[in-house]
Design a protein around this motif. Structure first.
Motif, PDB file in Angstrom:
ATOM      1  N   THR A   1      -5.702  -8.803  16.483  1.00 43.32           N
ATOM      2  CA  THR A   1      -5.373  -7.597  15.710  1.00 43.32           C
ATOM      3  C   THR A   1      -4.520  -7.944  14.494  1.00 43.32           C
ATOM      4  O   THR A   1      -3.748  -8.907  14.510  1.00 43.32           O
ATOM      5  CB  THR A   1      -4.579  -6.595  16.576  1.00 43.32           C
ATOM      6  OG1 THR A   1      -3.446  -7.279  17.130  1.00 43.32           O
ATOM      7  CG2 THR A   1      -5.439  -6.029  17.686  1.00 43.32           C
ATOM      8  N   ALA A   2      -4.688  -7.138  13.469  1.00 45.74           N
ATOM      9  CA  ALA A   2      -3.818  -7.236  12.293  1.00 45.74           C
ATOM     10  C   ALA A   2      -3.293  -5.827  12.047  1.00 45.74           C
ATOM     11  O   ALA A   2      -4.048  -4.955  11.633  1.00 45.74           O
ATOM     12  CB  ALA A   2      -4.608  -7.735  11.094  1.00 45.74           C
ATOM     13  N   VAL A   3      -2.028  -5.630  12.366  1.00 47.03           N
ATOM     14  CA  VAL A   3      -1.454  -4.286  12.258  1.00 47.03           C
ATOM     15  C   VAL A   3      -0.633  -4.192  10.981  1.00 47.03           C
ATOM     16  O   VAL A   3       0.208  -5.050  10.696  1.00 47.03           O
ATOM     17  CB  VAL A   3      -0.577  -3.970  13.496  1.00 47.03           C
ATOM     18  CG1 VAL A   3       0.059  -2.586  13.365  1.00 47.03           C
ATOM     19  CG2 VAL A   3      -1.417  -4.072  14.767  1.00 47.03           C
ATOM     20  N   ARG A   4      -0.920  -3.167  10.214  1.00 48.84           N
ATOM     21  CA  ARG A   4      -0.215  -2.995   8.946  1.00 48.84           C
ATOM     22  C   ARG A   4       1.202  -2.481   9.198  1.00 48.84           C
ATOM     23  O   ARG A   4       1.398  -1.555   9.984  1.00 48.84           O
ATOM     24  CB  ARG A   4      -0.970  -1.998   8.075  1.00 48.84           C
ATOM     25  CG  ARG A   4      -0.724  -2.175   6.596  1.00 48.84           C
ATOM     26  CD  ARG A   4      -1.320  -1.024   5.834  1.00 48.84           C
ATOM     27  NE  ARG A   4      -2.752  -1.181   5.574  1.00 48.84           N
ATOM     28  CZ  ARG A   4      -3.247  -1.648   4.430  1.00 48.84           C
ATOM     29  NH1 ARG A   4      -2.437  -2.028   3.462  1.00 48.84           N
ATOM     30  NH2 ARG A   4      -4.535  -1.721   4.252  1.00 48.84           N
ATOM     31  N   ASP A   5       2.151  -3.104   8.559  1.00 46.58           N
ATOM     32  CA  ASP A   5       3.549  -2.700   8.701  1.00 46.58           C
ATOM     33  C   ASP A   5       4.149  -2.722   7.301  1.00 46.58           C
ATOM     34  O   ASP A   5       4.535  -3.769   6.800  1.00 46.58           O
ATOM     35  CB  ASP A   5       4.251  -3.697   9.649  1.00 46.58           C
ATOM     36  CG  ASP A   5       5.723  -3.367   9.822  1.00 46.58           C
ATOM     37  OD1 ASP A   5       6.101  -2.206   9.549  1.00 46.58           O
ATOM     38  OD2 ASP A   5       6.478  -4.281  10.214  1.00 46.58           O
ATOM     39  N   ASP A   6       4.172  -1.528   6.659  1.00 49.31           N
ATOM     40  CA  ASP A   6       4.531  -1.427   5.243  1.00 49.31           C
ATOM     41  C   ASP A   6       3.638  -2.331   4.398  1.00 49.31           C
ATOM     42  O   ASP A   6       2.442  -2.158   4.387  1.00 49.31           O
ATOM     43  CB  ASP A   6       6.012  -1.804   5.008  1.00 49.31           C
ATOM     44  CG  ASP A   6       6.932  -0.687   5.475  1.00 49.31           C
ATOM     45  OD1 ASP A   6       6.465   0.483   5.530  1.00 49.31           O
ATOM     46  OD2 ASP A   6       8.083  -0.993   5.794  1.00 49.31           O
ATOM     47  N   GLU A   7       4.260  -3.331   3.753  1.00 47.86           N
ATOM     48  CA  GLU A   7       3.507  -4.213   2.858  1.00 47.86           C
ATOM     49  C   GLU A   7       2.896  -5.401   3.583  1.00 47.86           C
ATOM     50  O   GLU A   7       2.224  -6.210   2.979  1.00 47.86           O
ATOM     51  CB  GLU A   7       4.424  -4.731   1.741  1.00 47.86           C
ATOM     52  CG  GLU A   7       4.862  -3.649   0.764  1.00 47.86           C
ATOM     53  CD  GLU A   7       3.676  -2.929   0.122  1.00 47.86           C
ATOM     54  OE1 GLU A   7       2.892  -3.599  -0.583  1.00 47.86           O
ATOM     55  OE2 GLU A   7       3.511  -1.708   0.356  1.00 47.86           O
ATOM     56  N   SER A   8       3.171  -5.528   4.888  1.00 48.32           N
ATOM     57  CA  SER A   8       2.696  -6.726   5.570  1.00 48.32           C
ATOM     58  C   SER A   8       1.700  -6.410   6.680  1.00 48.32           C
ATOM     59  O   SER A   8       1.523  -5.260   7.068  1.00 48.32           O
ATOM     60  CB  SER A   8       3.882  -7.525   6.117  1.00 48.32           C
ATOM     61  OG  SER A   8       4.592  -6.717   7.032  1.00 48.32           O
TER      62      SER A   8
END
Lengths: 378, 400
Positions: free
Chosen positions: A140-147
């Motif tokens: 998974t790649a979870v978006r966290d603000d800009e990252s």
């Protein structure tokens, strides 16, 4: 109608053949394979100097605009030489993803050094649960603000232990097997949270298992569109399937030639074993498998869509043919060599192992045949 | 590398397609589609039709009435012929004895025999095999003894395809048995079958059809002017001919369209049952045959391209007969499986086109799948069995 190579392709073929004849005999190959790195850095630099690593890229990207026929010329010969240098991982897989989906910053940071032979790279195309379904992605790649925070496992990552750049497909949306929602990320292997377990594979090459634990990336790491990575992945894997199939054609031909030669020199019951009809007919079948495989490879090389990509129908047909023919040729070569064929010392055994490896990569015979069976109008 | 056709070649294809769709005898096509054997009259009629079109001999030089087509044009022609389900040329005249006569015969023989072959005024058959000889052709025994200005023939030829209709037979005969090698002392003669010394005995094959024969020669006469080339050199001429035969046997184009039609047959749903195309196991077999076919197509094209560039066909051409016949038999068995129970009815009345559709047994039986399957067991046996082909490849291509 013309099945001959053009002048440039003929020169390319000659130069690779010359290199193998003069600088890459079986003992040298074994030395490279058994070294710590698993290949020769010097040889890899040479590939770059001779321009072989630039072939499939556009002139704009610093390449020679080569197409499937050029790739066929290269891979068939790398097969003949049983080359262990990581051409597939760098040039077909990682470079293939970057040339299709990378932006200009990514190309200058990653693609150009790959072409120059300065950066080792790979594409992590599978996960432990996925077998041959490249959309089956749990990472998974979870978006966290800009990252983006990446978590998951990648398996059988070719050249993974040596790669400084890992191209990793991860799920930014959708369910485990959805084609939508896959995003490609370029990750430097020394990023925190990346753990790499390198190992040797049975064919004398190298792969790795990779764990990604809370790896933090930015939008600059995204290759292509967010959620839209599947198409690129699919095209790259099709290319790679074609490439290893051409490699297999080279290997099958070597095995058939060597087997024929061996039977002429090996004496039993006072005569060369090549005089036995039971063996002659089997070698005719090996030869037939080689020629039929070459024919279908040539078709695939020319079955190109308007975008320059090889049609899915051709890829499935080719890989199915290669798996069936490859198994036959490999197993027959070893059988006809007899006891010698199962020793580490003999090169045929190593050609056989590479052929078997190819059979299990990017879909085995059954996997491709299932897809062909479901085509409505092939 | 490219496999594109030129504009002129594509135009040629349209012309050939139009001929088969609009001009060629349509009842013959319909029989072919239903796998109904053609009568003697059907065969003569369609050959004469294609003769009037000027296309009776694609493989002959122009000076003898050939079409003068390039090898690519020939490929296109045969492809369209198969696409239309048209029958293939009967090979004995145009593909076999014709080329022998214009290559090795004298001017008188050329003048006497070639025009009638072209126009299909004479029906030829092949006298090679003999009882007990099998694939070991050189063991032939049919004696031809020179008596004055003619040979006297005594012995038997067998497996003579459609010999019951033939006017003439070309034979390999033994003119001398005092030889060092069995291949010597063999001569190539042309025999008029309309004489008391020649009798034809039918051999019925496993599909119930009278397709082949045994031909008995009992003091049959052959004037010395019907000897082709030199006495004792027949083996050399005959070998050339076998090469023709082996390439023709491949019959790739017809396999291609049979397999295409099989997909259509599979997609048909009978009385709203699940069509066969939903059966993954069966469709996998179809798909595997399609891959083999594609490989065969490109092996043929590679051969064609070498011939077109005036090179000899490459060694890859040697595998065509084996691969082509094995594939053909595989396709026939797929039809058998696809037809299920309705491969089994053996209703010979249905061979007649006027047979009422209403009375036809079984919807699936339209392909006569079992008849075709059983009949085509021959293709891996004749023209030198596939095992003989392997011996030849082992010796001449692999150098074993």
């Amino acid at each position: 109608m013309d099945f001959s190579l053009n002048e440039v392709q003929t020169m390319l073929a000659d130069s690779i053949e010359k290199f193998i004849a003069n600088e890459y005999d079986f003992d040298t190959r074994q030395k490279h394979s058994e070294s710590n790195l698993g290949y020769s850095e010097e040889v890899w630099k040479k590939f770059a100097e001779l321009g072989w690593t630039a072939v499939p890229y556009s002139e704009e990207d610093g390449g020679f605009d080569g197409g499937p026929v050029d790739m066929m010329v290269i891979m068939e010969r790398l097969g003949r030489g049983l080359i262990v240098e990581p051409y597939l991982a760098n040039i077909v897989l990682a470079g293939g993803a970057l040339r299709r989906a990378g932006n200009s910053a990514q190309k200058s940071e990653w693609l150009h050094p790959i072409i120059n032979g300065e950066l080792q790279a790979t594409l992590a195309f599978t996960e432990p649960q996925a077998r041959y379904d490249i959309a089956n992605i749990l990472t998974t790649a979870v978006r966290d603000d800009e990252s983006f925070i990446i978590n998951g496992s990648k398996g059988y990552v070719l050249n993974g232990g040596n790669s400084k750049l890992l191209i990793v497909p991860a799920r930014t949306a959708g369910n485990q097997k959805d084609q939508h929602g896959i995003t490609l990320f370029g990750i430097n292997s020394d990023t925190e949270g990346v753990s790499i377990q390198g190992y040797e594979t049975i064919d004398g090459q190298c792969a790795a298992e990779i764990q990604l634990t809370n790896v933090s990336l930015t939008a600059a790491n995204v290759i292509g569109e967010v959620d839209g990575g599947f198409e690129t992945l699919q095209l790259v894997i099709a290319d790679a399937t074609f490439a290893i199939s051409a490699e297999a054609v080279g290997i099958m031909n070597v095995l058939t030639e060597k087997t024929i030669e061996y039977t002429k020199n090996r004496t039993q019951f006072g005569v060369p074993i090549s005089s036995f009809q039971a063996l002659q007919h089997r070698m005719v079948e090996m030869y037939t498998a080689c020629e039929q495989s070459r024919s279908i490879m040539m078709w695939a090389a020319m079955a190109v869509t308007e975008n320059g990509e090889i049609s899915a129908h051709a890829i499935h047909s080719l890989k199915y043919q290669i798996c069936i023919a490859g198994t036959r040729v490999g197993e027959e070569a070893v059988q006809i060599y007899g006891g010698m064929g199962v020793t580490w010392e003999m090169d045929v055994a190593h050609y056989f192992k590479r052929l078997t490896t190819i059979n299990l990569m990017f879909g085995n015979a059954d996997w491709h045949l299932d897809r062909l069976a479901n085509l409505s109008d092939p | 590398m490219n496999v594109t056709f030129t504009t002129a070649e594509n135009e040629f294809r349209s012309e050939v397609r139009k001929y088969f769709e609009e001009e060629f005898p349509q009842d013959v096509l319909e029989k072919q589609r239903k796998a109904i054997p053609l009568t003697r009259d059907d065969t003569v009629r369609w050959h004469k039709h294609i003769y009037r079109k000027g296309w009776a001999a694609p493989n002959w030089p122009v000076e003898y009435g050939g079409t003068g087509w390039s090898s690519v044009q020939k490929y296109i022609f045969y492809d369209e012929q198969a696409r239309a389900s048209a029958p293939a040329f009967l090979p004995f005249g145009v593909s076999m004895v014709g080329p022998i006569v214009y290559t090795f015969g004298n001017d008188e023989q050329k003048k006497r025999f070639l025009p009638d072959i072209l126009e299909f005024n004479t029906w030829w058959c092949q006298g090679y095999s003999e009882p007990g000889a099998g694939s070991d052709l050189a063991s032939l025994k049919l004696r031809a003894d020179l008596k004055g200005d003619h040979y006297v023939l005594n012995g038997t030829k067998t497996w003579t395809t459609l010999g019951q209709y033939a006017d003439w037979i070309f034979c390999l005969v033994r003119t001398s048995s005092d030889v060092a090698r069995r291949q010597e002392g063999i001569s190539f003669v042309l025999v008029d079958m309309n004489q008391p010394g020649v009798s034809v005995k039918p051999i019925v094959l496993l599909d119930g059809e009278h397709e082949v024969n045994e031909i008995h020669f009992d003091n049959a006469h052959v004037p010395i002017k019907n000897l082709v080339g030199e006495e004792g050199q027949g083996w050399t001429y005959g070998k050339v001919l076998l090469q023709h035969e082996r390439t023709a046997i491949t019959d790739f184009a017809s396999s291609k369209y049979m397999l295409k039609n099989l997909r259509n047959l599979c997609a048909k749903s009978i009385k709203s049952a699940e069509p066969l195309s939903k059966d993954q196991n069966f469709m996998r077999k179809v798909a595997a045959a399609e891959v083999e076919l594609k490989a065969l197509e490109y092996t043929e094209l590679r051969t064609l391209a070498s011939v077109a560039s005036n090179k000899a066909p490459g060694p890859e051409s040697s595998i065509l007969k084996i691969v082509g016949t094995e594939l053909r038999q595989r396709i026939d068995s797929l039809y058998l499986e696809a037809s299920g129970y309705y491969a089994l009815p053996y209703v010979r009345d249905q061979y007649d086109l006027s047979y009422s559709e209403k009375n036809r047994v079984g919807e699936g039986s339209e392909t006569n799948a079992s008849l075709v399957y059983f009949n085509n067991r021959k293709v891996s046996i004749y023209g030198g069995s596939n095992e003989i082909q392997k011996n030849i490849i082992a010796k001449h291509v692999l150098g074993l």
